[in-house]
Design an enzyme around this catalytic site. Structure first.
Site: not given
Lengths: 270, 270
Positions: B9-10, B184-185, B73-74, B41-42
């Site tokens: 994940d980011s 996912t956050h 997701n990003t 990352y968004g």
């Protein structure tokens, strides 16, 4: 190539899976076989269930489906492994999807399962649940009176309410927080079952969950149908097509054409 | 051979996936990489997200995992297809599982999605939802203020409540009946989100649903871990390990050891 999903059941129970496939994957084509002439499978000898399942799979393979769904818990418990070893397309049963959904839903780790005698005797649910999480407690209950209610189209009757309520008595003091409908016929009785066990127990339909796993697997195999065409479903049964059609109309909400498979019946009943 | 599931994940968002994997599949071993040094990352350029994801995948491959989970997701929206073409083990993203769960849950066919700017701009959710069912209506909303609240460990603050409430205003008159947490956050903020949108909207966590799809795929590949051994998870992050550890303790409910990846940071930041 446009390929159907083949769904089989001992009778009309698999329509609960078919309905969810139609809803969750409306572009997919279904070819369905209900062995209504020989339902219920629950009290039959396991060898017989294995043989019947094999025969139906063979019949369905003529349609060159991309996947076989054993939409019958009894046949899944007895024949899934064998069928998987016989064909070279994915074979999906209904026990693993329901188990996975229950493992996701439970907070207490105490899970109830109702099914046919064969499903309960096989121990397939406790095995599937404990394989995922060894700390899961499972309470299993055979409810042999329920499938005939559905096959005889009595699932909305007062008698059904009484039978459901009596059948589930042994579960009422059990500390489960979710209950797997471990038979694809039971969603026909889902509301009565939910009212009997009360709001603290979540009801998990192995039928609904199976439709979702079909979606997952087709996606990962790059086989989801995305043509946008309206699919043409085909239904076959080995018993009285009129009862099948009447139940299908009530359950699916649409008129379907059911082709009886008499030759198959003759051959199968040898 | 005992092989881990690699999760990336980011930052800390993927811990929501890791937690569900630990709960639903307590025998599986996890190796986790959180790119906390470069989150969020968004708002980053898609090329950069692609490069970062590739680098992390390369790092995780040294552990010889049986599966890679892009728990962001990003990164899923931007890099899933590319990563799948690069490695020979299954790669699971978080967009398809959330979409499938929403398709199963919705009664009206009107689905809301909240995510980062990149996720919303990519159109990945409407694409995934409409591929499954072309009649689905999707309302998407970018909520760029939410990830920083989580990465800064402010997800229980009054400020978080205000930011969540303000961010979701555009959805409040929308006729959706379920809302995908398309980042996912967001499960860290799930309760605040649920309170804001009200009880008529079901909340779908792409994190929880992804854990279930991991279970499905491992089962069908015959790769579920059933040894009964207690797994040893490993966590790596590219930023401050103390913040990561504090959030992991709060979220997972257990003390974990986090190894900072300084060398990796040096190389990555070139």
């Amino acid at each position: 190539m446009h390929q159907a999903i083949a769904i089989l059941d001992s009778g009309v129970g698999g329509l609960t899976v078919a309905k969810e496939v139609m809803r969750q994957l409306p572009q997919e084509e279904i070819v369905y076989f209900g062995d209504t002439g020989r339902a219920p499978y629950g009290p039959r000898a396991p060898d017989e269930v294995l043989k019947f399942t094999e025969q139906i799979v063979e019949y369905l393979l003529q349609f060159q489906p991309k996947m076989i769904v054993i939409a019958c818990n009894t046949a899944t418990a007895i024949a899934l492994k064998h069928v998987r070893s016989q064909v070279n397309i994915p074979v999906v049963g209904v026990i693993q999807p329901g188990s996975r959904a229950a493992i996701k839903a439970t907070k207490t780790g105490m899970i109830g399962v109702i099914g046919t005698e064969n499903t309960v005797t096989s121990g397939a649910y406790p095995r599937a649940l404990q394989e995922l999480n060894p700390d899961t407690s499972v309470v299993s209950l055979a409810c042999p009176a329920l499938v005939p209610l559905v096959e005889k189209r009595l699932y909305r009757s007062d008698m059904a309410r009484t039978v459901v309520s009596q059948s589930l008595q042994p579960l009422l003091n059990s500390p489960i927080d979710c209950l797997i409908l471990g038979c694809t016929h039971y969603p026909f009785l889902a509301q009565m079952i939910a009212e009997t066990v009360g709001p603290r127990v979540s009801i998990i339909s192995s039928a609904d969950e199976t439709a979702r796993e079909i979606s997952t697997l087709l996606h990962h195999r790059g086989q989801l149908e995305t043509s946008g065409k309206v699919p043409v479903h085909r239904f076959f049964c080995s018993g009285d097509p009129e009862t099948f059609q009447a139940i299908a109309l009530e359950w699916l909400g649409e008129q379907i054409k059911v082709s009886p498979v008499f030759w198959q019946m003759t051959r199968l009943s040898r």
